[in-house]
Scaffold this motif. Structure first.
Motif, mmCIF file in Angstrom:
data_model
loop_
_atom_site.group_PDB
_atom_site.id
_atom_site.type_symbol
_atom_site.label_atom_id
_atom_site.label_comp_id
_atom_site.label_asym_id
_atom_site.label_seq_id
_atom_site.Cartn_x
_atom_site.Cartn_y
_atom_site.Cartn_z
ATOM 1 N N PRO A 335 0.800 -1.264 -0.080
ATOM 2 C CA PRO A 335 0.108 0.005 -0.043
ATOM 3 C C PRO A 335 1.071 1.531 -0.061
ATOM 4 C CG PRO A 335 -0.929 -1.617 1.433
ATOM 5 C CD PRO A 335 0.409 -1.998 1.111
ATOM 6 N N ALA A 336 1.959 1.199 0.720
ATOM 7 C CA ALA A 336 2.748 2.511 0.841
ATOM 8 C C ALA A 336 3.346 2.772 -0.608
ATOM 9 C CB ALA A 336 3.912 2.298 1.964
ATOM 10 N N ALA A 337 3.440 1.888 -1.297
ATOM 11 C CA ALA A 337 4.227 2.041 -2.588
ATOM 12 C C ALA A 337 3.217 2.669 -3.674
ATOM 13 C CB ALA A 337 4.822 0.738 -3.376
ATOM 14 N N ARG A 338 1.938 2.647 -3.343
ATOM 15 C CA ARG A 338 0.907 2.798 -4.340
ATOM 16 C C ARG A 338 0.618 4.501 -4.412
ATOM 17 N NH1 ARG A 338 -3.260 -1.051 -6.048
ATOM 18 N NH2 ARG A 338 -2.791 -3.052 -4.932
ATOM 19 N N PRO A 339 0.720 5.160 -5.380
ATOM 20 C CA PRO A 339 0.575 6.495 -5.455
ATOM 21 C C PRO A 339 -0.969 7.137 -4.869
ATOM 22 C CG PRO A 339 0.313 5.802 -7.651
ATOM 23 C CD PRO A 339 0.878 4.778 -6.708
ATOM 24 N N PHE A 340 -1.857 6.102 -5.190
ATOM 25 C CA PHE A 340 -3.101 6.509 -4.595
ATOM 26 C C PHE A 340 -3.742 5.101 -4.002
ATOM 27 C CE2 PHE A 340 -2.619 9.274 -8.307
ATOM 28 C CZ PHE A 340 -3.082 10.554 -7.421
ATOM 29 N N THR A 341 -4.296 5.499 -2.737
ATOM 30 C CA THR A 341 -4.938 4.328 -1.953
ATOM 31 C C THR A 341 -6.475 4.279 -2.488
ATOM 32 O OG1 THR A 341 -3.530 4.895 0.155
ATOM 33 C CG2 THR A 341 -5.951 3.768 0.167
ATOM 34 N N LEU A 342 -6.956 5.524 -2.747
ATOM 35 C CA LEU A 342 -8.424 5.368 -3.158
ATOM 36 C C LEU A 342 -8.645 6.512 -4.400
ATOM 37 C CD1 LEU A 342 -11.537 5.070 -2.458
ATOM 38 C CD2 LEU A 342 -11.407 7.300 -1.423
ATOM 39 N N ALA A 343 -9.126 5.784 -5.485
ATOM 40 C CA ALA A 343 -9.832 6.493 -6.316
ATOM 41 C C ALA A 343 -11.349 6.508 -6.352
ATOM 42 C CB ALA A 343 -9.050 5.996 -7.751
ATOM 43 N N ALA A 344 -11.892 7.769 -6.351
ATOM 44 C CA ALA A 344 -13.459 7.901 -6.165
ATOM 45 C C ALA A 344 -14.075 8.788 -7.288
ATOM 46 C CB ALA A 344 -13.712 8.194 -4.944
ATOM 47 N N PHE A 345 -14.976 8.425 -8.004
ATOM 48 C CA PHE A 345 -15.819 9.471 -8.786
ATOM 49 C C PHE A 345 -17.485 9.144 -8.537
ATOM 50 C CE2 PHE A 345 -12.092 7.534 -10.649
ATOM 51 C CZ PHE A 345 -11.610 8.347 -11.433
ATOM 52 N N GLY A 346 -17.932 10.352 -8.830
ATOM 53 C CA GLY A 346 -19.275 10.419 -8.444
ATOM 54 C C GLY A 346 -19.798 11.651 -8.072
ATOM 55 N N ALA A 402 -5.962 10.603 -1.495
ATOM 56 C CA ALA A 402 -6.878 10.091 -2.496
ATOM 57 C C ALA A 402 -7.258 10.938 -3.704
ATOM 58 C CB ALA A 402 -8.233 9.586 -1.814
ATOM 59 N N LEU A 403 -7.490 10.109 -4.910
ATOM 60 C CA LEU A 403 -8.151 11.068 -6.088
ATOM 61 C C LEU A 403 -9.561 10.974 -6.029
ATOM 62 C CD1 LEU A 403 -7.385 12.162 -8.873
ATOM 63 C CD2 LEU A 403 -7.765 9.909 -9.654
ATOM 64 N N VAL A 404 -10.242 12.059 -5.866
ATOM 65 C CA VAL A 404 -11.461 12.074 -5.715
ATOM 66 C C VAL A 404 -12.130 13.015 -6.636
ATOM 67 C CG1 VAL A 404 -13.478 12.327 -4.291
ATOM 68 C CG2 VAL A 404 -11.631 11.440 -3.292
ATOM 69 N N ARG A 405 -13.029 12.633 -7.356
ATOM 70 C CA ARG A 405 -13.429 13.446 -8.498
ATOM 71 C C ARG A 405 -15.047 13.654 -8.274
ATOM 72 N NH1 ARG A 405 -8.962 15.696 -10.106
ATOM 73 N NH2 ARG A 405 -7.618 14.686 -11.546
ATOM 74 N N ILE A 406 -15.316 14.777 -7.941
ATOM 75 C CA ILE A 406 -16.771 15.108 -7.664
ATOM 76 C C ILE A 406 -17.418 16.329 -8.610
ATOM 77 C CG2 ILE A 406 -18.353 16.034 -5.941
ATOM 78 C CD1 ILE A 406 -16.272 15.125 -3.741
ATOM 79 N N GLY A 407 -18.603 15.908 -9.030
ATOM 80 C CA GLY A 407 -19.151 16.795 -9.831
ATOM 81 C C GLY A 407 -18.792 16.932 -11.054
ATOM 82 N N PRO A 408 -18.382 18.162 -11.465
ATOM 83 C CA PRO A 408 -17.784 18.577 -12.853
ATOM 84 C C PRO A 408 -16.476 17.785 -13.281
ATOM 85 C CG PRO A 408 -17.514 20.438 -11.463
ATOM 86 C CD PRO A 408 -18.267 19.453 -10.690
#
Length: 578
Positions: A335-346, A402-408
């Protein structure tokens, strides 16, 4: 998955074994143990599942560890989806009269022939260059001993095969096995029982002012049948439950109508007293006894624990020595080596008035445009989801990297192009939005994202199942926080989990959280955020998704307004429990 011939052979073998077991007919090896083991294998041949097929294929890609095979396998899946869509299109065009109909049929037929020719060429290339792939994508049934070796010390496995005349049940742990026959639950009786329970689960059951705004206002109300929920438990689980003594997690493999019912709603005690919120709050549910996860087939356990692993050290001790030993995904394992633990869209930008009750939406064919693309004006008219926005903002706070993309920012372009690399590196992936079921036309199930001004092949605001299958994931946990994401792909007779779940398995997910009915926006926000909070509890195994979901359900049930299972039980964890 295993073909119609093997399905028929499996049913015939199962019938033969059961006949011997029940008749007392003499046979050299007709000990109870040998008959039970033989029937366990025969039952697996009788199960055909598209989701299991997807897991087998992606595990084969990982085991081969070859990018060329990955490209060919992905092209083959795309060609298969295109072939099936063109078949439906040709059927539809036969209703179009005159020169226009003839010309459109000719064009579609030319496309269909070209796709079939390319599919033949790809199959030949795979067979010639990667012969092991065919073997891995046609897995044999696992023996009792092989299955037991793949189970963890605190796990049990429940296999339920629904047949026309009765239902057969096996319970396994690492050191024990039992089986039983439910005489009164043939296919018709099982379908009737499941339908009865789902009627209340999909009508939010109790229309009272102190509950969450009614999910299905104005529709007939049905009380949840606790007696029927207990009867299913008594017939399907209790006869073999001694095998699960002391186990914390129960992995289930079910067939028939049961694929549309989360086993969490089974009651472990006969109902006491009148129906009502207090009775529901006091009901002992199966989910309280075990953290639950489901698999599309028993052989999926081998796919997940022997092939779909990022580090050989993480493979199950029960795996064959050569299975997947050389697998090395491109994404770092730790997990530490990953650039993102979480990617979320909505929480897409939609023009419809917010519906504070539900994340429901019409079937996919209601938003389909003239061709294969979605009609963006119809997508934009769907209700905005305030609960999704709250859910994603909470996750963003919990996972600062985390990478979180919300709305637009939550667009199909972001998912498939701009953020594709980050998405492929994420350990957890979340889509919080409207989920659309497959329609009666060629429309596929899918997820709604922020619609563009004009629909294009690259972005029409609708991530369909076939598009999701083309994503490149290395995710331990994909959460489809939307309505009806466990529904089939719309084909006649399509089994549960054959739509979006199959697509995300093929994309590379180890487990997928899917819903079986139209979900409450507010209750789902609580369930998802509480489940992720449980993953971060000090001392908890961050990979233990099944127990995290169990905690999330418990948090929802703690609210008196949400004691009905319509609110806390719609989601099922499919795949590796953790």
């Amino acid at each position: 998955m295993w073909g119609k011939g093997r399905l028929i052979a499996g049913l015939a073998a199962l019938a033969a074994v059961m006949t011997v077991a029940g008749s007392g007919a003499a046979r050299v090896d007709d000990t109870p143990e040998s008959l039970r083991a033989e029937a366990f294998e025969a039952a697996q041949w009788a199960i055909a599942s598209d989701a299991a097929d997807a897991l087998a294929k992606v595990s084969a890609r990982f085991a081969e560890g070859n990018d060329a095979l990955g490209r060919l396998a992905e092209e083959r899946e795309t060609l298969l989806a295109r072939r099936d869509a063109l078949e439906l299109e040709l059927e539809r065009l036969y209703a179009v009269q005159g020169d226009e109909g003839r010309d459109r049929r000719a064009a579609a037929r030319a496309d269909y022939d070209a796709v079939r020719a390319r599919l033949t060429a790809v199959d030949a290339d795979i067979e010639a260059r990667f012969p092991a792939y065919a073997e891995l994508t046609s897995p044999r049934a696992l023996t009792v001993a092989e299955t037991q070796a793949l189970l963890k010390p605190d796990e049990g496995l429940l296999l339920v095969l629904v047949n026309p005349e009765a239902t057969y049940v096996w319970g396994l742990s690492r050191d024990r096995v039992e089986w039983a026959r439910a005489e009164e639950l043939g296919d018709a009786a099982m379908t009737a029982a499941v339908t009865k329970l789902r009627e209340s689960l999909t009508t939010a059951a109790q229309n009272r002012s102190d509950l969450d705004p009614a999910i299905f206002a104005g529709r007939p109300v049905a009380a949840f049948d606790r007696a029927e929920a207990h009867r299913l438990y008594a017939e399907l689980v209790q006869p073999v439950e001694s095998v699960f003594e002391g186990k914390k997690t129960l992995i289930t493999v079910v067939t028939g109508a049961l694929t549309t019912l989360p086993l969490a709603v089974l009651s472990t005690q006969a109902p006491q007293g009148p129906d009502g919120p207090d009775a529901l709050a006091a009901t002992p549910w199966l989910i309280e006894r075990y953290a639950l996860a489901t698999l599309p087939s028993v052989s999926s356990l081998k796919a997940l624990r022997c092939h779909l692993v990022s580090d050989p050290a993480l493979r199950s001790p029960g795996c064959p020595a050569s299975a997947g030993a050389e697998a090395r995904p491109a994404v770092p394992a730790t997990p530490a080596a990953r650039p993102f633990t979480l990617a979320a869209f909505g929480a897409p930008i939609l023009a419809g008035a917010p519906d504070y009750a539900s994340r429901g939406a019409p079937a996919a064919d209601s938003v389909l445009g003239e061709g294969r693309l979605a009609d963006v004006s119809r997508l934009k008219a769907l209700p905005y989801l305030p609960g999704s926005k709250t859910e994603l903002e909470t996750l963003k706070t919990r996972y600062p990297r985390a990478l979180v993309r919300i709305g637009p920012e939550a667009t199909e372009t972001a998912v498939r192009q701009a953020d594709a690399a980050a998405l492929s590196a994420a350990r957890f992936v979340v889509f919080s939005t409207h989920g659309l079921m497959a329609g009666s036309t060629a429309a596929e199930p899918g997820l709604v994202l922020t619609p563009p001004d004009q629909a294009t092949e690259a972005d029409d605001g609708y991530l369909s199942a076939s598009e999701a299958a083309q994503l490149r994931l290395n995710a331990e946990f994909v959460v489809l926080s939307a309505c009806n994401t466990a529904a089939s792909d719309g084909r006649p007779g399509g089994e549960g989990l054959s739509g979006l779940a199959r697509a995300f398995f093929y994309a590379g997910a180890r487990s997928v959280l899917v819903s079986h009915w139209e979900v409450s926006d507010a209750a789902t926000t609580e369930l998802i955020t509480a489940s992720f909070a449980a993953l971060d509890t000090p001392g908890a195994d961050i990979g233990d998704r099944a127990r995290a979901l169990q905690s999330g359900m418990r948090a929802v049930r703690a609210n008196r307004a949400w004691t009905h299972p319509a609110f806390w039980a719609p989601f099922t964890l499919v795949g590796e429990p953790g």
